[in-house]
Design an enzyme around this catalytic site. Structure first.
Site, PDB file in Angstrom:
ATOM      1  CE  LYS A   8       8.267  22.052  -1.930  1.00  0.00           C
ATOM      2  NZ  LYS A   8       8.662  20.654  -2.260  1.00  0.00           N
ATOM      3  CB  THR A  54      11.218  14.356  -7.760  1.00  0.00           C
ATOM      4  OG1 THR A  54      12.282  13.565  -7.209  1.00  0.00           O
ATOM      5  CG2 THR A  54      11.744  15.742  -8.088  1.00  0.00           C
ATOM      6  CG  LEU A  67      10.423   4.021  -1.713  1.00  0.00           C
ATOM      7  CD1 LEU A  67      10.585   3.704  -0.236  1.00  0.00           C
ATOM      8  CD2 LEU A  67      11.318   5.183  -2.115  1.00  0.00           C
ATOM      9  N   GLY A 106       0.848  -1.191   0.000  1.00  0.00           N
ATOM     10  CA  GLY A 106       0.000   0.000   0.000  1.00  0.00           C
ATOM     11  C   GLY A 106       0.880   1.236   0.000  1.00  0.00           C
ATOM     12  CB  VAL A 144       3.510 -11.330  -0.539  1.00  0.00           C
ATOM     13  CG1 VAL A 144       3.923 -12.172  -1.746  1.00  0.00           C
ATOM     14  CG2 VAL A 144       2.371 -10.385  -0.914  1.00  0.00           C
ATOM     15  CB  VAL A 161      12.021   9.853   2.867  1.00  0.00           C
ATOM     16  CG1 VAL A 161      13.089  10.892   2.601  1.00  0.00           C
ATOM     17  CG2 VAL A 161      12.556   8.764   3.782  1.00  0.00           C
ATOM     18  CB  ILE A 198       5.345  -3.288   5.796  1.00  0.00           C
ATOM     19  CG1 ILE A 198       5.916  -4.710   5.863  1.00  0.00           C
ATOM     20  CG2 ILE A 198       6.295  -2.364   5.047  1.00  0.00           C
ATOM     21  CD1 ILE A 198       6.072  -5.375   4.530  1.00  0.00           C
ATOM     22  CB  VAL A 249       9.762   4.977   3.683  1.00  0.00           C
ATOM     23  CG1 VAL A 249      11.030   5.807   3.818  1.00  0.00           C
ATOM     24  CG2 VAL A 249      10.098   3.492   3.644  1.00  0.00           C
ATOM     25  CB  SER A 295       2.272  -6.707   5.167  1.00  0.00           C
ATOM     26  OG  SER A 295       2.650  -7.127   6.464  1.00  0.00           O
TER      27      SER A 295
END
Length: 506
Positions: free
Chosen positions: A82, A349, A338, A16, A189, A51, A46, A49, A43
């Site tokens: 922004k 970006t 990622l 996701g 998985v 970032v 998890i 991230v 899952s």
């Protein structure tokens, strides 16, 4: 319409997070009305991230195309506006210790010509104002902490991006996708099963479940379980010219003096740190190279910069896999986020690349289905976009005028760059026409000439010995430009007041 886009065609998105749910939303908008089934396997173990927590203006178009108003999603994600990015400490040239990089807007047509003209002639020795801040309305909006939403009587649109909580954006997009009929499956998985042709056939999930699909989207993060791990698509590292591979992240309370409307990118000893204002906190992260500083040293330097040396605020450490895959679409699998690659968060970006990848895939698949030529052309276009963004980010480091640590000296001395970036730097340093060079290379679709001139000029990459400008070189009156931008800025509201009023109206 591609033959495969028909009722019963099943797309399985594995993972996701923001990238996976963005893909689900875009595909559901286009294909769910045609009977295409979309499932997202996620899952619960998890996390996201997250970032960067910032975007380019393309995210505005993403939500608009989904039919989701800012008044709906922004409060749910602690989001702010922004106007651009202010860079601090990337140059030691007097007068260029900081600069602002705006998003291009129609109103700039009245002032940007002065910037290009002055910058061009300063590179040829004329003592003219050529730092970008005074030429763009967005810089003034950011300095005054104004929101980029003009009053009704000011009939000009201003480009902007957003700051947001990445976890909350993922949750919001999940809810939206589910409202469009996307099925959410919680599960881990296990085995990824392929057919005789090497395409993915099904997934085995915990509990003995088997999930079949016709097409699979890999949104499993840096692990890239489907595309890289199972299908064996190679990964091309950018380590040779982008040294940063780690980050340490921690929040701080919001600034009590006002709500900023720009990202701040502040140079550090072995990288840089972001300062991103959200409605409920400030996001802070130090992006660095582990070749030049340890994780403990980076955390200590970051805490010192934030005034948190004695604080118990927890720090989160992240590793980054910087580069891209060789092919983003292989057989019946598309990688997003990622899983397909990552170019550090300096210009925010990441979501733009996800959006461009998914939208490009949808258009290509509808025209050519699984045709090899269509897939090859798509991969070439996405790779070119990654390379274009990579070159622009590399330029931040190799053109910087900071040499006080080994990290910055190594970046400036690094000659490993593409032929495209080499040509851009030669053009700038020789006093050539940057706009013509951008046109010659056809790279404006990645970063326009304005962005290149803001970056290189913002650092102060000009001759140190200057002469008085000629009468012709004094074409633009800075007092007139200053007055124009100042009067334009009177039409924009205080950032915090606008968002507070919007929250109160919910």
């Amino acid at each position: 319409m591609a033959p495969g886009v028909k009722p019963g065609f099943h797309i399985v998105i594995v993972g996701g997070g923001t990238a996976g749910w963005m893909a689900a939303c875009l595909m559901a908008k286009r294909w769910a009305p045609l009977g295409v089934e979309i499932s997202v396997v996620e899952s619960p173990e998890i996390g996201i991230v997250g970032v960067g927590e910032g975007s380019t203006p393309q995210l505005r178009a993403f939500f608009r195309d989904l039919g989701v108003a800012e008044e709906t999603w922004m409060p749910a994600c602690n989001a702010t506006y922004k106007n651009g990015i202010s860079f601090h400490g990337w140059s030691n040239r007097p007068g260029y210790e900081s600069y602002f990089h705006p998003f291009a807007s129609p109103i700039d047509a009245h002032t940007a010509p002065g910037f290009h003209f002055n910058s061009f002639h300063r590179r040829r020795g004329a003592d003219l104002v050529a730092a970008p801040d005074r030429f763009f309305l967005s810089a003034t909006l950011a300095k005054r902490r104004l929101a980029p939403l003009p009053a009704h009587n000011f009939p000009f649109d201003v480009a902007y991006g957003y700051h947001f909580d990445a976890y909350l954006v993922g949750a919001f997009l999940r809810s939206h996708a589910e409202s469009r009929g996307v099925r959410h499956i919680e599960g881990r998985v296990g085995e990824i099963l392929v057919d005789a042709k090497g395409s993915i056939a099904s997934l085995s999930l915990d509990g003995g479940r088997i999930l079949d699909g016709h097409f699979f989207v890999d949104a499993t993060g840096f692990r890239s379980l489907l595309l890289q791990d199972r299908l064996g698509v190679p990964f091309h590292s950018y380590k040779d010219n982008l040294f940063n591979d780690s980050a340490v992240v921690m929040p701080t309370p919001p600034d009590p003096s006002g709500l900023g409307s720009a990202t701040r990118a502040i140079a550090m000893n072995a990288g840089w740190r972001w300062d991103i204002p959200l409605t409920n906190r400030s996001g802070n992260g130090y992006v660095y190279s582990s070749d030049f500083i340890t994780a403990d040293e980076a955390e200590r330097e970051h805490r010192a910069a934030l005034g948190l040396l004695e604080s118990e605020t927890a720090a989160r450490h992240l590793k980054m896999k910087v580069g891209r895959v060789d092919r983003h679409w292989e057989k019946n699998c598309l990688a997003v986020g990622l899983s397909q690659g990552f170019i550090e968060p300096l210009e925010a970006t990441a979501l733009h690349l996800v959006q461009a990848t998914v939208e490009g895939f949808i258009d290509t698949f509808e025209k050519s289905g699984f045709d090899e030529a269509g897939r090859r052309g798509f991969n070439d276009r996405v790779n070119a976009r990654f390379e274009g963004v990579r070159d622009y980010i590399v330029c931040h480091y190799q053109a910087s005028l900071r040499d006080d640590t080994e990290y910055w000296r190594a970046n400036a001395a690094n000659a490993k760059r593409s032929a495209s970036l080499d040509a851009m730097l030669r053009c700038w340093r020789s006093g050539g026409d940057i706009r013509e060079e951008v046109r010659r290379q056809d790279i404006a679709k990645y970063y326009a000439d304005m962005s290149w001139v803001c970056l290189l000029g913002g650092y102060g990459n000009y001759p140190e010995r200057l002469r008085p400008p000629s009468t012709e070189e004094r074409r633009f009156d800075m007092a007139v430009i200053d007055d124009f931008i100042d009067r334009c800025a009177l039409n924009f509201p205080d950032h915090r007041a606008l968002l507070s009023a919007r929250a109160a109206a919910q």
